[in-house]
Motif scaffolding. Sequence first.
Motif, PDB file in Angstrom:
ATOM      1  N   LEU A 237     -25.284  17.767  49.635  1.00 49.53           N
ATOM      2  CA  LEU A 237     -26.228  18.268  50.635  1.00 49.53           C
ATOM      3  C   LEU A 237     -25.615  19.225  51.655  1.00 49.53           C
ATOM      4  N   ASP A 238     -24.327  19.510  51.566  1.00 48.82           N
ATOM      5  CA  ASP A 238     -23.725  20.428  52.524  1.00 48.82           C
ATOM      6  C   ASP A 238     -24.431  21.786  52.579  1.00 48.82           C
ATOM      7  N   PRO A 239     -24.797  22.394  51.437  1.00 49.73           N
ATOM      8  CA  PRO A 239     -25.524  23.675  51.521  1.00 49.73           C
ATOM      9  C   PRO A 239     -26.853  23.556  52.270  1.00 49.73           C
ATOM     10  N   VAL A 240     -27.503  22.395  52.163  1.00 52.30           N
ATOM     11  CA  VAL A 240     -28.778  22.176  52.853  1.00 52.30           C
ATOM     12  C   VAL A 240     -28.571  22.103  54.358  1.00 52.30           C
ATOM     13  N   TYR A 241     -27.528  21.395  54.786  1.00 53.20           N
ATOM     14  CA  TYR A 241     -27.253  21.291  56.224  1.00 53.20           C
ATOM     15  C   TYR A 241     -26.982  22.674  56.821  1.00 53.20           C
ATOM     16  N   ILE A 242     -26.272  23.511  56.083  1.00 51.87           N
ATOM     17  CA  ILE A 242     -25.978  24.861  56.567  1.00 51.87           C
ATOM     18  C   ILE A 242     -27.264  25.688  56.647  1.00 51.87           C
ATOM     19  N   ALA A 243     -28.082  25.603  55.605  1.00 51.72           N
ATOM     20  CA  ALA A 243     -29.350  26.343  55.608  1.00 51.72           C
ATOM     21  C   ALA A 243     -30.236  25.897  56.767  1.00 51.72           C
ATOM     22  N   GLU A 244     -30.247  24.601  57.073  1.00 57.76           N
ATOM     23  CA  GLU A 244     -31.054  24.099  58.189  1.00 57.76           C
ATOM     24  C   GLU A 244     -30.597  24.691  59.514  1.00 57.76           C
ATOM     25  N   GLN A 245     -29.289  24.771  59.703  1.00 55.32           N
ATOM     26  CA  GLN A 245     -28.758  25.331  60.945  1.00 55.32           C
ATOM     27  C   GLN A 245     -29.205  26.777  61.128  1.00 55.32           C
ATOM     28  N   VAL A 246     -29.169  27.537  60.046  1.00 54.35           N
ATOM     29  CA  VAL A 246     -29.598  28.934  60.118  1.00 54.35           C
ATOM     30  C   VAL A 246     -31.104  29.020  60.339  1.00 54.35           C
ATOM     31  N   ALA A 247     -31.864  28.189  59.629  1.00 54.50           N
ATOM     32  CA  ALA A 247     -33.325  28.228  59.707  1.00 54.50           C
ATOM     33  C   ALA A 247     -33.838  27.906  61.098  1.00 54.50           C
ATOM     34  N   TYR A 248     -33.123  27.060  61.859  1.00 55.63           N
ATOM     35  CA  TYR A 248     -33.594  26.625  63.170  1.00 55.63           C
ATOM     36  C   TYR A 248     -32.762  27.147  64.336  1.00 55.63           C
ATOM     37  N   THR A 249     -31.883  28.107  64.077  1.00 57.00           N
ATOM     38  CA  THR A 249     -31.193  28.793  65.166  1.00 57.00           C
ATOM     39  C   THR A 249     -31.967  30.064  65.495  1.00 57.00           C
ATOM     40  N   SER A 250     -32.220  30.312  66.760  1.00 58.89           N
ATOM     41  CA  SER A 250     -33.032  31.448  67.188  1.00 58.89           C
ATOM     42  C   SER A 250     -32.430  32.778  66.738  1.00 58.89           C
ATOM     43  N   ILE A 251     -33.304  33.718  66.411  1.00 61.61           N
ATOM     44  CA  ILE A 251     -32.851  35.075  66.085  1.00 61.61           C
ATOM     45  C   ILE A 251     -32.208  35.745  67.298  1.00 61.61           C
ATOM     46  N   GLN A 252     -32.379  35.147  68.485  1.00 61.40           N
ATOM     47  CA  GLN A 252     -31.798  35.703  69.698  1.00 61.40           C
ATOM     48  C   GLN A 252     -30.295  35.443  69.817  1.00 61.40           C
ATOM     49  N   ARG A 253     -29.767  34.558  68.972  1.00 58.31           N
ATOM     50  CA  ARG A 253     -28.352  34.232  69.111  1.00 58.31           C
ATOM     51  C   ARG A 253     -27.726  33.931  67.748  1.00 58.31           C
ATOM     52  N   PRO A 254     -26.405  34.029  67.662  1.00 55.96           N
ATOM     53  CA  PRO A 254     -25.739  33.710  66.400  1.00 55.96           C
ATOM     54  C   PRO A 254     -25.643  32.210  66.166  1.00 55.96           C
ATOM     55  N   VAL A 255     -25.569  31.844  64.910  1.00 65.09           N
ATOM     56  CA  VAL A 255     -25.281  30.464  64.552  1.00 65.09           C
ATOM     57  C   VAL A 255     -23.838  30.166  64.960  1.00 65.09           C
ATOM     58  N   SER A 256     -23.635  29.046  65.599  1.00 65.36           N
ATOM     59  CA  SER A 256     -22.273  28.614  65.908  1.00 65.36           C
ATOM     60  C   SER A 256     -21.641  28.071  64.629  1.00 65.36           C
ATOM     61  N   VAL A 257     -20.633  28.773  64.116  1.00 66.69           N
ATOM     62  CA  VAL A 257     -20.001  28.333  62.877  1.00 66.69           C
ATOM     63  C   VAL A 257     -19.396  26.946  63.049  1.00 66.69           C
ATOM     64  N   TYR A 258     -18.843  26.678  64.223  1.00 64.04           N
ATOM     65  CA  TYR A 258     -18.234  25.371  64.467  1.00 64.04           C
ATOM     66  C   TYR A 258     -19.291  24.270  64.499  1.00 64.04           C
ATOM     67  N   ASP A 259     -20.426  24.531  65.171  1.00 63.34           N
ATOM     68  CA  ASP A 259     -21.504  23.539  65.184  1.00 63.34           C
ATOM     69  C   ASP A 259     -22.074  23.349  63.783  1.00 63.34           C
ATOM     70  N   MET A 260     -22.189  24.435  63.039  1.00 60.48           N
ATOM     71  CA  MET A 260     -22.704  24.362  61.676  1.00 60.48           C
ATOM     72  C   MET A 260     -21.840  23.445  60.823  1.00 60.48           C
ATOM     73  N   VAL A 261     -20.530  23.627  60.918  1.00 58.11           N
ATOM     74  CA  VAL A 261     -19.606  22.814  60.124  1.00 58.11           C
ATOM     75  C   VAL A 261     -19.672  21.353  60.539  1.00 58.11           C
TER      76      VAL A 261
END
Length: 295
Positions: A237-261
């Motif tokens: 499920l790791d790819p799903v967790y990453i996709a979720e982070q991108v899907a619910y992070t605002s277009i106004q800001r970058p995804v935090s790679v550290y939070d994503m991991v």
Amino acid sequence: MANSLQIGDRVVRKSYGGDVLFQIIDIQQDGKMCSLIGVDFRLLADAPLADLIKVDPEQEERLREVCRRKHEEAMRMIQQTRPGAREQNVWRQINHTGEMGGSFDWPGRVLHLDGDRNYLRKCLAVYAEMKVPADGYYLPEREFPVHVIPLLEKHRPDILVLTGHDAYQSRRGSADDLNNYRHSRFFVEAVGKARIFQQCKDSLVIFAGACQSHFEAILSAGANFASSPKRINIHTLDPVYIAEQVAYTSIQRPVSVYDMVKHTITGIEGVGGIETRGCFRLGIPKNLRSQVGEA
């Protein structure tokens, strides 16, 4: 014991300390070697039958319970952080409009191609649980480069996930050589084609890879996120967790790679990537509905 093993048996490898639960998917005609697939990890492996131990239901339950607990923890973290992220988006709307409320959520949409039919079902169930709109297809990894463009044209997703099974075959040679991996070359080729389809890394966010995949080659082909920096196994499920982070992070800001991991089971040794903007959009007024329903 080796002669009693059959296709479909759940086993562990003695030489690796029984750390990963596998299922036998093929036994070669000589009766000495077999092919294995990870039950909870996206790994393919060949092994001598003599190196395998068949696990009983109690042992299997213990091994799988560890993964279940990690999944529950990942889901708990997602559920804790999402309200705070949405509140930031709502206050951004209030600052622009001067009005309270009246908003709806528009998360990024996922196209998920998976080389494992059972894993795909698990992933789609978790997408649904996390309210991430997703379309999924089972395809052998070698067919990803053939089908990725037609499927992108059909679904026009914000996020593309290319995953399945892989393995670095160290006996063949260096980890720098793409030919020494089971399926990494197909991930690389499919990512390259997808990036020709959409060159902007913020307009189409791509995760690609599986267990022990050639991380650097996949990123160089155009992926935003990939596995596996330390050539280790990644969870189903790791790819799903990453996709979720991108899907619910605002277009106004970058995804935090550290939070994503932090939201993955494998961690920084298994997955990584580059700075990327999120795909979540806040909409107004509330009587308009997104494809995933009212927030």
